[in-house]
Structures are given as C-alpha cells and as structure tokens.
Design a protein around this motif. Structure first.
Motif, PDB file in Angstrom:
ATOM      1  N   ALA A 154       8.188 -22.678 -11.933  1.00  0.00           N
ATOM      2  CA  ALA A 154       8.124 -22.816 -13.195  1.00  0.00           C
ATOM      3  C   ALA A 154       9.511 -23.573 -13.695  1.00  0.00           C
TER       4      ALA A 154
ATOM      5  N   GLN B 234       9.007 -24.972 -20.494  1.00  0.00           N
ATOM      6  CA  GLN B 234       9.189 -24.574 -19.327  1.00  0.00           C
ATOM      7  C   GLN B 234       8.426 -22.865 -19.579  1.00  0.00           C
ATOM      8  N   GLN B 235       9.412 -22.076 -20.517  1.00  0.00           N
ATOM      9  CA  GLN B 235       9.778 -21.214 -20.214  1.00  0.00           C
ATOM     10  C   GLN B 235       7.909 -19.985 -21.087  1.00  0.00           C
TER      11      GLN B 235
ATOM     12  N   TYR C  31       5.647  -9.919 -23.972  1.00  0.00           N
ATOM     13  CA  TYR C  31       4.249 -10.530 -23.739  1.00  0.00           C
ATOM     14  C   TYR C  31       4.554 -11.829 -22.876  1.00  0.00           C
ATOM     15  N   ARG C  32       3.727 -11.389 -21.688  1.00  0.00           N
ATOM     16  CA  ARG C  32       3.423 -12.420 -20.643  1.00  0.00           C
ATOM     17  C   ARG C  32       2.054 -12.449 -20.315  1.00  0.00           C
ATOM     18  N   GLN C  33       1.235 -13.389 -19.231  1.00  0.00           N
ATOM     19  CA  GLN C  33       0.578 -13.521 -18.621  1.00  0.00           C
ATOM     20  C   GLN C  33      -0.377 -12.102 -18.656  1.00  0.00           C
ATOM     21  N   ALA C  34      -0.242 -11.133 -18.356  1.00  0.00           N
ATOM     22  CA  ALA C  34       0.117  -9.832 -18.085  1.00  0.00           C
ATOM     23  C   ALA C  34      -0.861  -8.746 -19.257  1.00  0.00           C
TER      24      ALA C  34
ATOM     25  N   PHE D 186       5.143 -21.636 -21.369  1.00  0.00           N
ATOM     26  CA  PHE D 186       3.771 -21.637 -21.017  1.00  0.00           C
ATOM     27  C   PHE D 186       3.709 -22.428 -19.317  1.00  0.00           C
ATOM     28  N   ALA D 187       4.848 -23.108 -18.642  1.00  0.00           N
ATOM     29  CA  ALA D 187       4.440 -22.966 -17.826  1.00  0.00           C
ATOM     30  C   ALA D 187       4.771 -22.100 -17.272  1.00  0.00           C
ATOM     31  N   ALA D 188       6.279 -20.995 -17.283  1.00  0.00           N
ATOM     32  CA  ALA D 188       6.099 -19.632 -16.513  1.00  0.00           C
ATOM     33  C   ALA D 188       5.744 -18.446 -17.032  1.00  0.00           C
ATOM     34  N   SER D 189       4.750 -18.743 -18.184  1.00  0.00           N
ATOM     35  CA  SER D 189       4.208 -17.913 -18.878  1.00  0.00           C
ATOM     36  C   SER D 189       4.937 -16.822 -19.957  1.00  0.00           C
ATOM     37  N   LEU D 190       6.017 -17.117 -20.297  1.00  0.00           N
ATOM     38  CA  LEU D 190       6.464 -15.900 -20.581  1.00  0.00           C
ATOM     39  C   LEU D 190       6.743 -16.422 -21.985  1.00  0.00           C
ATOM     40  N   TYR D 191       5.326 -15.278 -22.793  1.00  0.00           N
ATOM     41  CA  TYR D 191       4.904 -16.652 -24.529  1.00  0.00           C
ATOM     42  C   TYR D 191       6.412 -15.909 -24.820  1.00  0.00           C
TER      43      TYR D 191
ATOM     44  N   THR E  14       7.047 -17.628 -12.217  1.00  0.00           N
ATOM     45  CA  THR E  14       8.079 -17.975 -13.674  1.00  0.00           C
ATOM     46  C   THR E  14       9.272 -18.855 -12.180  1.00  0.00           C
TER      47      THR E  14
ATOM     48  N   ALA F 129      -1.888 -10.718 -11.120  1.00  0.00           N
ATOM     49  CA  ALA F 129      -1.369  -9.783 -12.461  1.00  0.00           C
ATOM     50  C   ALA F 129      -1.864  -9.685 -13.297  1.00  0.00           C
ATOM     51  N   ALA F 130      -2.111 -11.074 -14.280  1.00  0.00           N
ATOM     52  CA  ALA F 130      -3.106 -10.914 -15.368  1.00  0.00           C
ATOM     53  C   ALA F 130      -4.691 -10.627 -15.208  1.00  0.00           C
TER      54      ALA F 130
END
Lengths: 327, 430
Positions: free
Chosen positions: B394, A287-288, A67-70, A290-295, B391, B112-113
């Motif tokens: 970040a 960091q994981q 589950y990432r931003q995309a 929100f900043a890196a968007s790796l929800y 990523t 990408a989003a």
C-alpha cells in the motif's frame, strides 16, 4: 436576581396568598427560560454531536491506540499507546515532505483560485448581459463537473503521446512538447493538478464575488469614478474593502477545500506520483489508514489535519479582526 | 452558564463511559459445524461474467444434488472494492460469507485479521490435493498451515513482435542480458517504439529480474522477516531491470509511472516491440491489430536456456473462520477447485490450473499457454507471506525504489538501502 424577585412581588401585591403563588411561578419561568434556549438548540446540537462530535471523538480516540485490521476484527489485543502514533509521524521525514507539499500546493491553489475568480468577477460586471450569462454558464459547467471526471478529462488532454495539448504545442512548432510527460517532474505534475483544481473551483469564487459586487451601491462607485479614480483604484480602494466579508468567506472555504484535495491528486498522479513525489496529506492519510490498514496512524494524521485547518482559520480570522473587520 | 458546564461534563462522562477504546469485534472461530442450510459464497465478478457463472452454476447444481438440504448462494463482488468488503466481513461475522475467492497476495493480511480458517487437514484428506503445484500451494501457507486452496494461477512471460524483431535483425532473447541489448537495437531501428515496455510501478515484471540474479525481497527466520533488497545479488537484479528504463529502451519520462497494465497497453497499442505480460493478457493481445505477428516465450534467466522465476499470482478459494459450516464449506471449496472444475474454468476463462497434471494436459492441447506452463514448471516465487506485505504494498515501498532509480533521484545502492530500511521498519512494527 434571587433576592430581587420576592421583594418585587411582595411590594406589588399586598395579599398574603399571592406572593406564595407567584414565587414558584416566577422561579419556574426562570428555569424554563434557561431550559428554553437549550430546547431550541437541541435539534442542532444532537445532529452536531452525532455527526461531528462523535466521529471527532472517535478519531482522537483511535489515534491513541495501536489500531490495525487485526485489532478491529478482534484477532489481536488492543493496546493503548498514547502519543506513539504522533511520535512515529513526526519522526518520519516523509511526513514533513508531505506536509510541505500540501502547504505549497494548497496555498498555490487558494491564491490562483481567488485571483482568477476575483478578476473574472470584476470583468463580468463590465460585460454585456448575454456575454456574462455565457461566461457564467460555461464556468458553472466546470464547477458542476465531478472531480473524478474533471481529472480524468484533464489527464486525457495532457497525455504525453495522445493528448490534445501536446499535439497542439508540438503543432505550433514547440517540438519539445511532443511526448512531453506532464506528470514526470514533481512540480509540473503539481502545476497540472493545481490548474485542474483552479479550473473547477474558480467559478464559486467568481459567482460569490460577483454577487458581492452587485450588492455595492452604484452611487459609491459612480462617485469614485466622477472623482477620476481608475478601475484598478476603484477595485482596491472601494470594492475590495466593501467585499471583505465575502472575500473572507471564500478564502476560508478555499483554504479548507484545497488542504483537503484528494481525488485530483489521487487520479491525476496515480495515487501520489512517481515514487510518491506528489503526495499530499489527505492522500497520505488514505494510504496509511485504509490501503495499509493502519487505522491508528491514519487517525493521527486526520487529527493533525483538523488541528492544522483550525489553526489556519483562527489565525486568519484573528488577522482580519486586528485589522478592524467586524466579524 | 453553570447548566451548560454540567451538561458538557455529563456528555464527556457519558462518552468516556460508553467507549473507552475504539470498537473491536469478536471474530472468534465458530465452534459449530452444521451440515445443512445455506452456504454463502463470494466470488469476484468479471468483465466477461457469463462463462464464469456457467462453470460455477454447474458445480453448484452438482453440489446441491449431492448434499441434502443444502443451498448455495453465490454472490459476485467487484475486485476493486474487495478490500472494503472483506474488512467489513471480518468486522461483522454475521454478514460474512462461508466460502470466498481472494487474491493470493491478500491471504496473509486476511489471516492476520483472523478471517480465514485453517484448511491443512482438508487438503491433506483430499485425494486430488497431492497433485497441487507445491510452489503454488506454498503461497497459501503461514506457519505450516494452509489457509486456502489455489484456484488458478497467473504468471507473466515475454511477449514480442515477430515482425519488428525480424526487421531489426534481432534474435529472440535467450538470456536476461539479451533482453536489454535486443530492446536497444529494436528502438534504434524504430525510434517511435519502446524497445521493451516495462514500468517503474510494474512490480511483477521487476521481480523475475531480482530473483533470476539470486536476489530476494526478504528472508524469513522463525516468522520474522528481514529485507534482502540491499544484498549484492538483489542489487544486480534491480540494476538489470532499471537498465531497461533508459532513454534508448523505455524512456523514464514515459515508463517510470507505468504499472503492469499500462506497460502491456503500450504493446497492445503497437507502440512497443516487447513487453512482460501475463497469460491473462493473451486474449487482448491476440485481438490487437498485429494478432498474427507476435509470440510468447518464458522470460529467460541469466544463463541461456534457463527460465527466470516468475511471480505466482492467482486466486485462492478459502473458508471464513466465522463460518458455522466448515466441513460443508471445505467440501464446496474442493468441488469448485477440483480438477474437473479447473479444467472447465480453463476452457471457459483461460485461467491456468493449479494441478501439475492438469497444467500439462492443457499445455499439450493449447500451444498458446505452453510458455506460461513452462514458466510455472520452472519454479515460481512469491512475495513475503506476511500481513505486513500489504502495508508495504500500500505504501509502494518496493516500487518507489525502482521509480527513484529510474528517475535518477537515487542510485541503486542508496535506493535499495532506503527500501530495505523502510521494509524492515514495517516488518518490525508487527
């Protein structure tokens, strides 16, 4: 129950109509009785489920997906990956370093907060009222300071070149402290942040424990004193056992607060320190996630942290129960 | 008891039925293309807002006059919270703007989003489009498609104190190696000053050193990226930069945690003889206590007379994929990014233009921007254009490598190998 009710009603009323009337009525009362406590609980339950249950459910749910931003904005297919996020985490040595950092850092914060808060609470009982009021007012100031402000002020104080602390230390002849960087070494940086955390959290412990001490009947302490017990002895053998419920509550709260430290580390070590050396779990998951968007990965971290805190709390409560405390 | 169990089961079933998967939104590109209505525009708010607003307002006025029944609604959003704002806009297209300003390093993750619209045709059909700096335009391209129009560019150059270097008998560095020797000599003469203020976290100061030595962050092959940080040339570049973070130049105890801004602050405070700063720092430095005792040159390359490739920072203007007025939005983007507007933005804000001819003319009229324009003209470089870079950024993978080396936790070979592995893992996770 179901059998007894008709028998009881039948024996008390000979009229043929009344049992027929009273039977459904009684049964209805049983239903209402069962429903009643749910009804009373409903507001709390609804709020809990909406504010706690649902987010927790979504947290667990998200942690099982890639589950990432995309994916969130619908530009990539959503894939169920099971425990993949957890596997990535536990196979990453950085995660274990961060977990270790968190445990050591949080434990130190808890221990020192309790020691300082407890000692000052005992100390406060022996002070004149106006001195005590001053002490409380000053410490409550520290407590009331927002974490962000407190951290920034501490950073100014401990600035390597312009900070007051280094200037004073160098001024009294400790020349090693001129231009000394408090955030360069991993453990001095952790020490600095831990001091700030203790500074802003001991007042809560102090006030709570002080209130607890005030609630101890004076006769008990007086009797011990008459018997010739020393102050430390009175504290460990009389006060502490009577303070146990309060100490338990402040300990659990301190554990939970300190495991969740975010602002202080984030601000004072500039997002986790040099090369990430001061990273703790909460900053890491921020960091994981929100900043890196790796929800997905961030959620997995959140789940691990929740479980960890629950385990610590349960183990702590168990230990207390085993040692005879009535909870 | 039984009742509560039923309730629990029912609640679980309801939860499972209502949402089996975490929420996603439908962000499909709009098929509509209206040419009237309100255009919503997001621009970044500035510390000094008035001059920017004046230029934007003038463009809006002209645009509204030229387009019947069109209203432009400009909102200024803070740079610090842009990530949340943009993500929210991608997640909820109905609250998204039509046109937005965004940092060029954010572009790949926005694409990408699925948030940005393809503007290749719009730029091709634009008479001014051909004059855009090709290197800068390339920072907006993914898979051969452009997703934005470069609005302004920012590059860093070498600032130095004329008085300090002269007093120490040091020449202005002409090669990258001379930066190190000059910095060391200056610090030896002024022990309370940093020879050159650089930082372990100042990635954009470090990149020119990497590129000048022929190294690179990553190479791309058919959309797949591979980190190149552990190549021999990259390691030379990493070594050249980390050599500056030594006790006799910029002590790691002070400098290891500096980012780009912190290192420039040291120079502004008069505590450094040199620094690597951007054109956007010029104003603050020219208002410092030593305003007439400093000069700027492009960061020199490995050989005398060459210029090290700088990182081409800057902001783009782009159109949201969810916009119902693509053509109108693209027209407004072009109006705001036009040569005329960029010249006005330079006059108002000092933002460097992205058109080569406008760059030349401003450099001729304004000698203080000449070193930056020469740096751009010598050819700039950029971070890998992939959403995985955000990523990496970040997680601080790139800067962690430098910080580990300068703090002595790892040597160049180990740190660059670790960073390469970490980056490749993130590239592959796509």
């Amino acid at each position: 129950m179901a059998l007894q009710v008709p028998v009881a009603t039948a024996s008390t009323s000979p009229a043929p109509v009344r049992p027929a009337q009273s039977r459904p009525k009684k049964k209805g009362r049983g239903w209402a009785g069962r429903l009643e406590h749910w009804l009373y609980l409903a507001p709390a339950l609804i709020v809990l489920i909406a504010l706690l249950g649902y987010p927790l459910y979504q947290l667990i749910n998200m942690s099982l997906y890639d589950y990432r931003q995309a994916q969130v904005s619908g530009n990539a297919p959503l894939n169920f990956t099971g425990l993949e996020n957890y596997r990535i985490l536990v196979s990453d040595p950085e995660f274990w370093t961060v977990l270790g950092n968190t445990v050591i850092f949080a434990t130190a914060c808890v221990v020192f907060t309790l020691l300082v808060g407890g000692a000052l609470a005992v100390f406060a009982t022996r002070l004149r009222p106006w001195v005590r009021t001053t002490l409380f007012a000053v410490s409550l100031g520290a407590w009331a300071t927002p974490a962000v402000t407190g951290s920034a002020v501490w950073l100014f104080l401990f600035d390597s070149t312009q900070g007051l602390v280094n200037k004073v230390l160098a001024g009294i002849g400790l020349s090693g402290f001129s231009d000394f960087s408090w955030t360069y070494d991993k453990w001095t940086a952790f020490g600095l942040v831990a001091s700030e955390v203790v500074w802003c959290s001991f007042p809560f412990v102090m006030v709570t424990v002080y209130a607890g001490i005030q609630a101890i009947p004076t006769e008990v302490v007086e009797a011990a004193r008459l018997d010739g017990a020393s102050m430390p002895r009175i504290f460990t053998n009389i006060m502490l056992p009577m303070l146990r419920p309060i100490v338990m509550i402040v300990t659990i709260q301190s554990i939970i607060w300190n495991f969740k430290i975010f602002s202080q580390i984030y601000i004072m070590t500039n997002g986790g320190g040099i090369a990430g050396q001061n990273m703790v779990l909460n900053v890491y998951s921020y960091q994981q996630a929100f900043a890196a968007s790796l929800y997905g990965l961030g959620s997995a971290l959140g789940v691990i942290m929740t479980v960890l805190l629950m385990v610590i709390t349960v183990v702590y409560l168990r230990l207390l129960k085993r040692s005879g405390e009535v909870l | 008891m039984k009742f509560s169990r039923t309730l629990a089961v029912a609640a679980l079933a309801a939860m499972a039925l209502t949402s089996c998967a975490p929420p996603t939104s439908n962000n499909a590109a709009s098929s509509q293309d209206e040419n009237t209505g309100t255009l919503r525009v997001w621009l970044f708010s500035e510390v000094n807002q008035a001059p920017k607003s004046a230029v934007v307002d003038a463009t809006v006025k002209e645009f509204e006059a030229a387009h019947k029944d069109v209203k432009v609604d400009v909102q200024y959003i803070p740079v610090d919270t842009r990530a949340e704002k943009f993500k929210a806009a991608f997640n909820d297209p109905s609250s998204a703007p039509d046109v937005a300003e965004f940092g060029n390093t954010d572009l790949a993750s926005y694409v990408a989003a699925g948030g940005l619209s393809d503007m290749t045709a719009d730029i091709k059909g634009w008479d001014e489009g051909k004059d855009l700096d090709p290197k800068v335009l390339a920072t907006t391209a993914i898979g051969g498609k452009n997703y934005g129009v470069p609005w302004f560019v920012g590059v860093r150059a070498l600032y130095y104190r004329t008085d300090i270097l002269k007093a120490a008998g040091v020449e202005v560095p002409k090669t990258m190696a001379e930066i190190e020797t000059a910095a060391r000599t200056v610090r030896a003469a002024n022990p309370d000053m940093l020879g050159i203020s650089v930082g372990g976290k100042a990635q954009f100061s470090a990149m020119p050193f990497l590129w000048a030595h022929g190294g690179s962050i990553a190479s791309e092959k058919g959309g797949a990226f591979t980190s190149e940080l552990d190549s021999a040339k990259s390691r030379e570049g990493i070594t050249a930069y980390t050599n500056l973070l030594k006790d006799d130049i910029c002590p790691p105890a002070t400098c290891a945690e500096f980012g780009g801004n912190a290192s420039v602050q040291q120079f502004i405070a008069g505590k450094a003889a040199m620094t690597i700063g951007g054109d956007f720092n010029y104003k603050a430095i020219s208002e410092s206590a030593f305003k007439d005792k400093f000069a700027v040159v492009p960061v020199p390359g490995v050989t005398a007379g060459s210029i090290a490739p700088a990182f081409a920072g800057g902001n783009n203007l782009g159109v949201f994929a969810s916009s119902k007025r693509h053509t109108l939005s693209a027209d407004f983007t072009k109006a705001l990014a036009s040569k005329k507007s960029q010249q006005a933005m330079f006059d108002a804000m000092g933002n460097l233009p992205t058109f080569t001819d406008v760059q030349k003319s401003v450099a001729e009229k304004n000698p203080q921007v000449a070193p930056f324009i020469s740096t751009i003209a010598a050819g700039t470089n950029f971070v890998p254009i992939t959403d995985t870079w955000s990523t990496i950024d970040a997680k601080g993978t790139f800067t962690t490598m430098y910080q580990q080396i300068v703090t002595g936790k790892a040597d160049v070979d180990t740190a660059s190998k670790d960073a390469t592995d970490a980056m490749n893992k993130i590239f592959a996770a796509k």
